[in-house]
Design an enzyme around this catalytic site. Structure first.
Site, PDB file in Angstrom:
ATOM      1  N   HIS A 256      34.833  27.367  39.631  1.00  0.00           N
ATOM      2  CA  HIS A 256      34.731  28.730  39.081  1.00  0.00           C
ATOM      3  C   HIS A 256      35.808  29.678  39.589  1.00  0.00           C
ATOM      4  O   HIS A 256      35.900  30.803  39.125  1.00  0.00           O
ATOM      5  CB  HIS A 256      33.357  29.324  39.364  1.00  0.00           C
ATOM      6  CG  HIS A 256      33.241  30.040  40.678  1.00  0.00           C
ATOM      7  ND1 HIS A 256      33.523  29.446  41.881  1.00  0.00           N
ATOM      8  CD2 HIS A 256      32.866  31.299  40.974  1.00  0.00           C
ATOM      9  CE1 HIS A 256      33.326  30.306  42.860  1.00  0.00           C
ATOM     10  NE2 HIS A 256      32.932  31.447  42.350  1.00  0.00           N
TER      11      HIS A 256
ATOM     12  N   LYS B 260      40.873  46.863  40.802  1.00  0.00           N
ATOM     13  CA  LYS B 260      39.880  46.343  41.746  1.00  0.00           C
ATOM     14  C   LYS B 260      38.861  47.425  42.036  1.00  0.00           C
ATOM     15  O   LYS B 260      39.231  48.593  42.159  1.00  0.00           O
ATOM     16  CB  LYS B 260      40.575  45.997  43.068  1.00  0.00           C
ATOM     17  CG  LYS B 260      41.214  44.647  43.063  1.00  0.00           C
ATOM     18  CD  LYS B 260      40.195  43.610  43.423  1.00  0.00           C
ATOM     19  CE  LYS B 260      40.806  42.225  43.369  1.00  0.00           C
ATOM     20  NZ  LYS B 260      39.758  41.211  43.381  1.00  0.00           N
TER      21      LYS B 260
END
Lengths: 138, 486
Positions: free
Chosen positions: B409, B485
């Site tokens: 992932h 972010k």
């Protein structure tokens, strides 16, 4: 002098070890450790307080429930806490009053988001004083 | 206790390493870790093998307790762990899904080239940063009542669509079409709902991000073309977020409740965070109904963010969304449990597949993947760290045969957040990225340091292992040019 708490490093998460003369004090110090990760405790004033009553199946679960309750209060009311009057009562229950203030972006630098307290490597050790340990998912 | 992994792990081939059941009394199946010899030292040091072994205690587990090459120490389950249990007599474990239920990745394609976008990247990143709420304590622009939240929980992506966020085509190319059936809001606590309401439509903090990327290498032209990727230099947008505080609360509630069920059903576990209940029990069914709510919340969340990303690109580039060609390639979840049909010992059986930091990787021809990908396999989206690259892959038959249709992932952390902060300064990280043509905007400088490249394994190494092991097949690599972010 013995430290109130320590932060232990893990690869993806973070651990708290907190100490106290008794379990109530150790639970209070664990809560301070939690908020020391979220912001600088020194920047927080005691303006609001919240009362908490909890019970759990054992003292370890009570520690997880206690910290998760504080994460919930931070997440929903945007309050950072710095001082805690905790009374752990017989039957794995707890009454606490937590003091802090609403987050003010100009004074509080938010550091780490904490998702939850986990049951992994969880511990409440009583002997000469009390030592508690919990891993947080961050 | 063994002093080296060499005393514990059996090499099957260069990319498959087995932990025999003898490693720890109580393991019902062996462990199988997809990794390279070079990565084994680190996995051993952080005791992640022990966690793979602990998962093998779960009643009803079949095959192997699996771990992907991005494995790292979690709590209970390792991150990168996959475990399939029989629905008939096995258990479901909320810890095997994790706190951020349906944390996942969505990828959008464009007709733009990096050369067109670069001159406006500063403005684009600034616009995206204000359009998509992010960071610790941020609140969404959407306000729903508790009653409407229930609709979000039941409908997932479709709720967002009905509210005007996104295109009908997005839903088609979303895992489970953006809605796991069986969601029941009555199985979710009021506290989870209270946490979820203000956070709908937010990116969050930590490792969640929004990235403008450019394709920099294509390995599989046919699959890339099917995804609308024609050439190197083409711009794509990646969104990585999940179910926010809503999912965290649901997980916390059910780890506690299933901890009580462990006693009730007399299940023996080596770690309390593995708390579980039989899939078919009332407790197990309740968790599945609540988990579906959180998964659907996450899809609605990514769907709303997709809409703002489209608006933002159109605004900054002064082109219509149609001209930009902002179509969704796919949306995967990498923290989830699913009831899926797999072949075990030559027999088809419904299993509860836990993927905690692992991505579904179904092969070509599988009925659960959209028609446009039927010939190539399900797109797999693997984000790396913000300084390196990310990958697009597709699922394979081999994944179906041996990893319950699962692959890696992401990159996987190697350095703790505080170690990263001690060794790096956020401002330095931002400057270094800027020097390499990557524009970054973050909610806090600390989060930049925490998420910098040295904190992660090299995602290329991880993806190469899954590619060579045959559990997913590389299609293209992308590099970031603009990063938001939380």
């Amino acid at each position: 002098m013995q430290k109130d708490f320590e932060i232990i490093d893990h690869t993806a998460d973070v651990g708290i070890v907190a100490y106290g003369d008794n379990i109530s004090q150790a639970f209070g110090n664990a809560a301070r450790a939690l908020f020391s990760l979220i912001t600088e405790l020194d920047s927080v004033a005691e303006v609001v307080c919240r009362d908490t009553e909890l019970s759990a199946v054992d003292e370890e679960s009570l520690l997880v429930a206690w910290l998760n309750e504080l994460i919930y209060l931070f997440d929903t009311e945007n309050i950072v806490f710095k001082r805690f009057d905790v009374a752990v009562l017989p039957g794995s229950s707890l009454r606490a009053r937590s003091y802090g203030e609403k987050v003010d972006g100009s004074r509080h630098r938010l550091k780490t988001g904490v998702k939850a307290a986990t049951y992994h490597m969880l511990g409440v050790e009583k002997g000469n004083g009390c030592r508690v340990q919990v891993i947080l998912d961050i | 206790m063994a002093s080296s992994w060499r005393e514990v792990v059996n090499r099957i081939d260069d990319y498959r390493w087995e932990i025999p059941t003898g490693y720890k009394p109580g393991m019902l199946v062996p462990g199988l870790v997809y990794t390279s010899e070079a990565m084994l030292d680190h996995i051993w040091q952080e005791q992640a093998f022990d966690q793979v072994a602990n998962v093998a205690f779960l009643p009803g587990i079949v095959g192997y307790s699996l771990a992907m090459p991005d494995i790292h120490w979690g709590y209970g389950f390792p991150i990168g762990g996959v475990a399939a249990t029989r629905v008939s007599d096995g258990v479901i474990s909320p810890g095997g899904v994790g706190f951020d239920i349906n944390c996942g990745v969505r990828l959008l394609r464009t007709n733009l080239t990096a050369a067109e976008v670069r001159p406006r990247i500063e403005r684009l990143v600034a616009d995206l940063f204000t359009s998509v709420p992010s960071g610790l304590g941020s609140e969404g622009k959407i306000r729903v009542s508790e009653k409407e939240l229930d609709q979000v929980l039941v409908k997932g992506s479709r709720w967002a669509l009905e509210r005007g966020y996104g295109n009908a085509a997005d839903v088609v190319v979303t895992e489970e079409t953006g809605c796991i059936k069986g969601a029941n809001p009555d199985k979710v606590s009021g506290k989870a709902k209270k946490r979820g309401i203000p956070q709908l439509g937010t990116l969050g903090s930590g490792n969640h991000f929004l990235e403008v990327e450019a394709v920099d290498e294509i390995y599989d032209l046919v699959s890339a073309r099917a995804m609308g990727i024609a050439d190197v230099g083409q711009v794509v947008v990646m969104i990585h977020t999940g179910s926010r505080g809503f999912g965290h609360e649901v997980c916390g509630d059910y780890v506690r409740l299933l901890g009580e069920a462990v006693r009730k059903y007399g299940i023996r576990l080596p770690d309390r965070q593995l708390a579980c209940a039989p899939v078919k029990s009332a407790e197990g069914r309740d968790y599945l109904a609540a988990m579906a709510c959180a998964a659907n919340y996450a899809w609605a969340n990514r769907q709303c963010i997709t809409h703002w990303v489209r608006e933002s690109l159109a605004r900054v580039l002064q082109k219509s969304e149609k001209e930009i060609g902002l179509e969704q390639i796919y949306d995967v979840c990498h923290n989830i449990a699913k009831l899926e049909e797999h072949t075990v010992g030559g027999r088809k059986e419904v299993l509860c597949v836990h993927r905690k930091g692992a991505t579904r990787a179904f092969p070509a021809g599988h009925p659960d993947i959209p028609d446009i990908y039927r010939d190539i396999g399900q797109p797999v989206l693997i984000p790396g760290d913000m300084g390196r690259c990310s990958y697009i892959a597709v699922g394979t038959e081999r994944a179906m045969r041996e990893s319950f249709g699962s692959t890696c992932h992401g990159a996987g952390r190697v350095q703790s957040r505080s170690a990263a902060k001690r060794s790096l300064q956020g401002s330095v990280v931002a400057r270094e990225l800027a020097a390499r043509g990557i524009t970054v905007k973050a909610g806090s400088m600390a989060s930049l340091a925490e998420e910098a490249s040295p904190a992660y394994k090299d995602v290329s190494e991880v993806v190469d292992i899954t590619d060579r092991a045959g559990i997913s097949s590389k299609v293209a690599r992308t590099v970031p040019i603009g990063v938001i972010k939380g």
